[in-house]
Design a protein around this motif. Sequence first.
Motif, PDB file in Angstrom:
ATOM      1  N   PRO A  17      65.339 -51.981  55.464  1.00 38.65           N
ATOM      2  CA  PRO A  17      65.150 -52.784  56.524  1.00 38.65           C
ATOM      3  C   PRO A  17      65.072 -50.561  57.631  1.00 38.65           C
ATOM      4  N   ARG A  18      63.617 -51.599  58.678  1.00 40.90           N
ATOM      5  CA  ARG A  18      64.269 -50.269  60.245  1.00 40.90           C
ATOM      6  C   ARG A  18      64.416 -50.982  61.453  1.00 40.90           C
ATOM      7  N   ALA A  19      64.580 -50.296  62.170  1.00 43.00           N
ATOM      8  CA  ALA A  19      64.922 -50.902  63.690  1.00 43.00           C
ATOM      9  C   ALA A  19      65.457 -52.772  63.315  1.00 43.00           C
ATOM     10  N   LEU A  20      65.874 -52.394  62.930  1.00 40.22           N
ATOM     11  CA  LEU A  20      66.900 -54.420  62.894  1.00 40.22           C
ATOM     12  C   LEU A  20      67.565 -54.369  64.048  1.00 40.22           C
ATOM     13  N   VAL A  21      67.268 -55.831  65.141  1.00 40.40           N
ATOM     14  CA  VAL A  21      67.568 -55.658  66.316  1.00 40.40           C
ATOM     15  C   VAL A  21      68.562 -57.631  65.361  1.00 40.40           C
ATOM     16  N   GLY A  22      68.247 -58.381  65.413  1.00 38.18           N
ATOM     17  CA  GLY A  22      69.571 -59.466  64.268  1.00 38.18           C
ATOM     18  C   GLY A  22      68.543 -60.304  63.832  1.00 38.18           C
ATOM     19  N   VAL A  23      68.934 -60.734  63.418  1.00 38.34           N
ATOM     20  CA  VAL A  23      68.227 -62.492  62.992  1.00 38.34           C
ATOM     21  C   VAL A  23      67.259 -62.865  63.210  1.00 38.34           C
ATOM     22  N   ALA A  24      66.366 -63.573  63.038  1.00 36.68           N
ATOM     23  CA  ALA A  24      65.558 -64.913  63.866  1.00 36.68           C
ATOM     24  C   ALA A  24      65.473 -65.394  63.451  1.00 36.68           C
ATOM     25  N   HIS A  25      65.437 -66.319  62.324  1.00 36.97           N
ATOM     26  CA  HIS A  25      65.252 -67.505  61.716  1.00 36.97           C
ATOM     27  C   HIS A  25      66.180 -67.694  59.983  1.00 36.97           C
ATOM     28  N   SER A  38      63.381 -54.136  66.513  1.00 36.98           N
ATOM     29  CA  SER A  38      63.021 -52.841  68.214  1.00 36.98           C
ATOM     30  C   SER A  38      61.321 -53.031  68.015  1.00 36.98           C
ATOM     31  N   PRO A  39      61.079 -53.251  69.110  1.00 39.08           N
ATOM     32  CA  PRO A  39      60.073 -52.575  69.275  1.00 39.08           C
ATOM     33  C   PRO A  39      59.712 -50.826  69.427  1.00 39.08           C
ATOM     34  N   ARG A  40      60.888 -50.081  69.217  1.00 35.82           N
ATOM     35  CA  ARG A  40      60.237 -48.791  68.754  1.00 35.82           C
ATOM     36  C   ARG A  40      61.088 -48.538  67.911  1.00 35.82           C
ATOM     37  N   LEU A  41      60.552 -47.470  66.696  1.00 33.73           N
ATOM     38  CA  LEU A  41      61.664 -47.855  64.923  1.00 33.73           C
ATOM     39  C   LEU A  41      62.459 -46.751  66.013  1.00 33.73           C
ATOM     40  N   GLU A  42      63.467 -46.268  65.157  1.00 34.17           N
ATOM     41  CA  GLU A  42      64.293 -45.050  65.650  1.00 34.17           C
ATOM     42  C   GLU A  42      63.975 -43.459  65.498  1.00 34.17           C
ATOM     43  N   ASP A  43      62.748 -43.570  65.910  1.00 32.16           N
ATOM     44  CA  ASP A  43      62.277 -41.904  65.476  1.00 32.16           C
ATOM     45  C   ASP A  43      61.121 -42.191  67.454  1.00 32.16           C
ATOM     46  N   GLY A  44      61.613 -43.128  67.941  1.00 34.25           N
ATOM     47  CA  GLY A  44      60.623 -43.912  69.272  1.00 34.25           C
ATOM     48  C   GLY A  44      59.379 -44.223  68.420  1.00 34.25           C
ATOM     49  N   THR A  45      58.680 -44.142  67.558  1.00 29.62           N
ATOM     50  CA  THR A  45      57.566 -44.772  67.208  1.00 29.62           C
ATOM     51  C   THR A  45      57.279 -46.629  67.303  1.00 29.62           C
ATOM     52  N   PRO A  46      55.997 -46.901  68.555  1.00 24.36           N
ATOM     53  CA  PRO A  46      56.372 -47.630  68.814  1.00 24.36           C
ATOM     54  C   PRO A  46      56.096 -48.323  67.667  1.00 24.36           C
ATOM     55  N   LEU A  96      54.650 -61.014  74.354  1.00 25.26           N
ATOM     56  CA  LEU A  96      54.632 -59.894  74.701  1.00 25.26           C
ATOM     57  C   LEU A  96      56.025 -59.917  75.397  1.00 25.26           C
ATOM     58  N   HIS A  97      55.978 -61.292  76.118  1.00 29.81           N
ATOM     59  CA  HIS A  97      56.951 -61.257  77.275  1.00 29.81           C
ATOM     60  C   HIS A  97      58.839 -61.177  76.257  1.00 29.81           C
ATOM     61  N   GLU A  98      58.639 -61.831  75.351  1.00 36.17           N
ATOM     62  CA  GLU A  98      59.840 -61.369  74.789  1.00 36.17           C
ATOM     63  C   GLU A  98      59.950 -59.877  74.186  1.00 36.17           C
ATOM     64  N   ARG A  99      58.661 -59.514  74.012  1.00 34.80           N
ATOM     65  CA  ARG A  99      58.891 -58.351  73.065  1.00 34.80           C
ATOM     66  C   ARG A  99      58.933 -56.844  74.638  1.00 34.80           C
ATOM     67  N   ASP A 100      58.331 -57.299  75.675  1.00 35.09           N
ATOM     68  CA  ASP A 100      58.476 -56.004  76.913  1.00 35.09           C
ATOM     69  C   ASP A 100      60.067 -56.402  77.422  1.00 35.09           C
ATOM     70  N   ALA A 101      60.685 -57.905  77.002  1.00 33.10           N
ATOM     71  CA  ALA A 101      62.195 -57.808  77.646  1.00 33.10           C
ATOM     72  C   ALA A 101      63.009 -56.750  77.017  1.00 33.10           C
ATOM     73  N   ARG A 102      62.546 -55.868  75.966  1.00 34.14           N
ATOM     74  CA  ARG A 102      63.032 -55.173  75.296  1.00 34.14           C
ATOM     75  C   ARG A 102      63.212 -53.678  75.459  1.00 34.14           C
ATOM     76  N   ASP A 103      61.187 -53.439  75.684  1.00 30.87           N
ATOM     77  CA  ASP A 103      61.013 -51.942  76.001  1.00 30.87           C
ATOM     78  C   ASP A 103      58.979 -52.813  75.915  1.00 30.87           C
ATOM     79  N   VAL A 104      58.730 -51.747  77.315  1.00 30.90           N
ATOM     80  CA  VAL A 104      57.404 -51.640  77.288  1.00 30.90           C
ATOM     81  C   VAL A 104      56.822 -51.172  76.108  1.00 30.90           C
ATOM     82  N   LEU A 105      55.678 -50.686  75.713  1.00 29.02           N
ATOM     83  CA  LEU A 105      55.329 -50.577  74.662  1.00 29.02           C
ATOM     84  C   LEU A 105      54.050 -49.813  75.335  1.00 29.02           C
ATOM     85  N   PRO A 106      53.400 -49.012  74.898  1.00 32.85           N
ATOM     86  CA  PRO A 106      52.241 -48.671  75.779  1.00 32.85           C
ATOM     87  C   PRO A 106      50.655 -49.152  75.501  1.00 32.85           C
TER      88      PRO A 106
END
Length: 167
Positions: A17-25, A38-46, A96-106
């Motif tokens: 798996p890539r960019a895992l933060v946790g189990v959501a369900h 994560s809103p960004r992959l390990e290399d910074g890609t949105p 959007l609120h949940e995602r942007d609380a972690r990182d705002v994407l372009p």
Amino acid sequence: MSDTDREVVARQLGRPPRALVGVAHRCPCGQPDVVETSPRLEDGTPFPTLYYLTCPRASAAASRLESAGRMREWQEELATDQELAAGYRAAHEAYLHERDARDVLPTCATAGGMPDRVKCLHALAGHALAAGPGVNPIGDRAVEGMGEWWAKGPCALPDGGTDGDGA
């Protein structure tokens, strides 16, 4: 996220798996079926998909709904049902609120085509499972339509294998 959960998710996906933060369900069988990424992959890609459906049985069930034309039906309904459209728009804002609380994407791209399109039932079901009933009306419909994907027990076996039934 525990090493065991990470291993289960890797078996479910058939890849690391890539960019895992946790189990959501968790599925009623106890294993992860939706992860938060994560809103960004390990290399910074949105990576705008915050909730990712990992259980192969749940994913297959969502695919069956897509093949049966549910996305088209629900898309048409969005155009005529003001209440459904308002609930779907609110789901978009919550996402959007949940995602942007972690990182705002372009961009403000979200999962599943929200708020105007029904594009991916996998993403919408993942959001509905992670957020809980009543947050994403189209995702809730998808989850309901997917049936009891967990009924045959865990999709990823403790010995590192899969159950041989599409998992």
